[in-house]
Design a protein around this motif. Sequence first.
Motif, PDB file in Angstrom:
ATOM      1  N   THR A  76      31.243  36.094 -18.570  1.00  0.00           N
ATOM      2  CA  THR A  76      31.044  35.156 -17.460  1.00  0.00           C
ATOM      3  C   THR A  76      32.089  34.049 -17.479  1.00  0.00           C
ATOM      4  OG1 THR A  76      29.529  33.689 -18.675  1.00  0.00           O
ATOM      5  CG2 THR A  76      28.557  35.584 -17.536  1.00  0.00           C
ATOM      6  N   VAL A  77      32.770  33.913 -18.615  1.00  0.00           N
ATOM      7  CA  VAL A  77      33.804  32.899 -18.762  1.00  0.00           C
ATOM      8  C   VAL A  77      35.194  33.502 -18.620  1.00  0.00           C
ATOM      9  CG1 VAL A  77      34.843  31.249 -20.377  1.00  0.00           C
ATOM     10  CG2 VAL A  77      32.350  31.473 -20.247  1.00  0.00           C
ATOM     11  N   SER A  78      35.392  34.673 -19.261  1.00  0.00           N
ATOM     12  CA  SER A  78      36.718  35.299 -19.256  1.00  0.00           C
ATOM     13  C   SER A  78      36.604  36.802 -19.472  1.00  0.00           C
ATOM     14  CB  SER A  78      37.582  34.693 -20.366  1.00  0.00           C
ATOM     15  OG  SER A  78      38.809  35.390 -20.500  1.00  0.00           O
ATOM     16  N   GLU A  79      37.474  37.547 -18.815  1.00  0.00           N
ATOM     17  CA  GLU A  79      37.551  39.003 -18.992  1.00  0.00           C
ATOM     18  C   GLU A  79      38.537  39.378 -20.097  1.00  0.00           C
ATOM     19  OE1 GLU A  79      35.888  41.471 -17.559  1.00  0.00           O
ATOM     20  OE2 GLU A  79      34.665  40.182 -16.280  1.00  0.00           O
ATOM     21  N   LYS A  80      39.157  38.374 -20.702  1.00  0.00           N
ATOM     22  CA  LYS A  80      40.151  38.627 -21.743  1.00  0.00           C
ATOM     23  C   LYS A  80      39.497  39.181 -23.006  1.00  0.00           C
ATOM     24  CE  LYS A  80      44.001  36.746 -19.900  1.00  0.00           C
ATOM     25  NZ  LYS A  80      45.350  37.337 -19.890  1.00  0.00           N
ATOM     26  N   GLU A  81      40.311  39.793 -23.873  1.00  0.00           N
ATOM     27  CA  GLU A  81      39.814  40.357 -25.124  1.00  0.00           C
ATOM     28  C   GLU A  81      39.577  39.269 -26.167  1.00  0.00           C
ATOM     29  OE1 GLU A  81      42.657  43.192 -26.454  1.00  0.00           O
ATOM     30  OE2 GLU A  81      42.152  44.681 -24.925  1.00  0.00           O
ATOM     31  N   ILE A  82      38.665  39.550 -27.098  1.00  0.00           N
ATOM     32  CA  ILE A  82      38.448  38.665 -28.244  1.00  0.00           C
ATOM     33  C   ILE A  82      39.543  38.968 -29.262  1.00  0.00           C
ATOM     34  CG2 ILE A  82      36.870  37.973 -30.083  1.00  0.00           C
ATOM     35  CD1 ILE A  82      34.575  38.982 -28.270  1.00  0.00           C
ATOM     36  N   LYS A  83      40.440  38.029 -29.454  1.00  0.00           N
ATOM     37  CA  LYS A  83      41.562  38.241 -30.363  1.00  0.00           C
ATOM     38  C   LYS A  83      41.236  37.836 -31.802  1.00  0.00           C
ATOM     39  CE  LYS A  83      44.614  39.693 -27.323  1.00  0.00           C
ATOM     40  NZ  LYS A  83      45.805  38.879 -26.995  1.00  0.00           N
ATOM     41  N   PHE A  84      40.579  36.677 -31.951  1.00  0.00           N
ATOM     42  CA  PHE A  84      40.262  36.170 -33.278  1.00  0.00           C
ATOM     43  C   PHE A  84      38.792  35.771 -33.357  1.00  0.00           C
ATOM     44  CE2 PHE A  84      44.760  35.029 -32.582  1.00  0.00           C
ATOM     45  CZ  PHE A  84      45.340  35.684 -33.667  1.00  0.00           C
ATOM     46  N   LEU A  85      38.194  36.027 -34.520  1.00  0.00           N
ATOM     47  CA  LEU A  85      36.841  35.571 -34.820  1.00  0.00           C
ATOM     48  C   LEU A  85      36.887  34.853 -36.161  1.00  0.00           C
ATOM     49  CD1 LEU A  85      33.716  35.450 -34.701  1.00  0.00           C
ATOM     50  CD2 LEU A  85      33.691  37.744 -35.688  1.00  0.00           C
ATOM     51  N   LEU A  86      36.528  33.578 -36.168  1.00  0.00           N
ATOM     52  CA  LEU A  86      36.517  32.807 -37.405  1.00  0.00           C
ATOM     53  C   LEU A  86      35.075  32.511 -37.804  1.00  0.00           C
ATOM     54  CD1 LEU A  86      38.930  30.027 -38.465  1.00  0.00           C
ATOM     55  CD2 LEU A  86      36.484  29.708 -38.837  1.00  0.00           C
ATOM     56  N   ASN A  87      34.727  32.857 -39.035  1.00  0.00           N
ATOM     57  CA  ASN A  87      33.391  32.563 -39.563  1.00  0.00           C
ATOM     58  C   ASN A  87      33.405  31.219 -40.283  1.00  0.00           C
ATOM     59  OD1 ASN A  87      33.045  36.014 -40.542  1.00  0.00           O
ATOM     60  ND2 ASN A  87      32.189  35.062 -38.724  1.00  0.00           N
TER      61      ASN A  87
END
Length: 298
Positions: A76-87
């Motif tokens: 709903t915010v962006s159709e872009k891919e998730i590039k990075f995930l930081l825990n």
Amino acid sequence: MKLLSFLITIIFLATNLHIFSQQKEIQIKVHHVSKNVYMLVGQGGNIAISAGEDGIFMIDDQFARLTPKILKAIKTVSEKEIKFLLNTHWHGDHTGGNENMEKEGAVIIAHENVRKRMSTDQFQKRRNRTIKAAPKDALPIITFTKDLNFHFNGESIYAFHVHNAHTDGDAMVYFGNSNVLHMGDTYFQGKYPYIDLDSGGSAQGYIDAIKKALLIIDDDTKIIPGHRNLSSKAELKEYLTMLEEIKTSILTEISSGRTEEEVTKNPKLTKKYDDLNYGNWFISGEAIRRTFYISLKK
């Protein structure tokens, strides 16, 4: 035997229907925080995303079963891919969706102690449970020891380690241009914190982590806590005062020779903040007194 089998089946169905109904009711709410930063609230730790021309930079991912809802909310915010995930740390309510996000193409990043803890079974003495090691695809593939800078979506994103606070692998993330700080579980807005002593957390480290956050932010900074509501510098300063007052009270009791049980069972030591409802959530006044005593006694 037939009756017993029938009863077991009924209990099994009732339990699973209850779990299903709970999952069905969980909604992922999206809050626009500042510029291109959003906070996603569902079940578990608060998620942050930076959405822009470079893609999605994501902080934490709650539980695996919620991944489809989380991905739908992000769309709903962006159709872009998730590039990075930081825990921000290793607990399952912040890393449970890692394996799913890795399949979506996200590069998972965390402090080196997060990978160490996720890689092996973790026995938590104080909760008398063992948390099994995470699958290989759920582990961070990039780890850091102190800090890390990203230049992404037109802003500088600064991730930094704070020592022995909520755990031994905590990271905060500051979005420079958006002026947003995600604190992970080094901040439970409006409630007593959970300090995981079995994972290297400590009362003093928790206090020091908040002091470090206060050095970085200004009066206009939006703060995303690990749990609960969007916050501010003014609220964080009040939170620090609460922790320091409890620390002083507990240290006085320790110096007077009080035992762990005496301190734990003495509600006067936290009455001021119990009356402000700091203890009516996950961690009670009794629990925070015990945690501070054990940690400070060392």
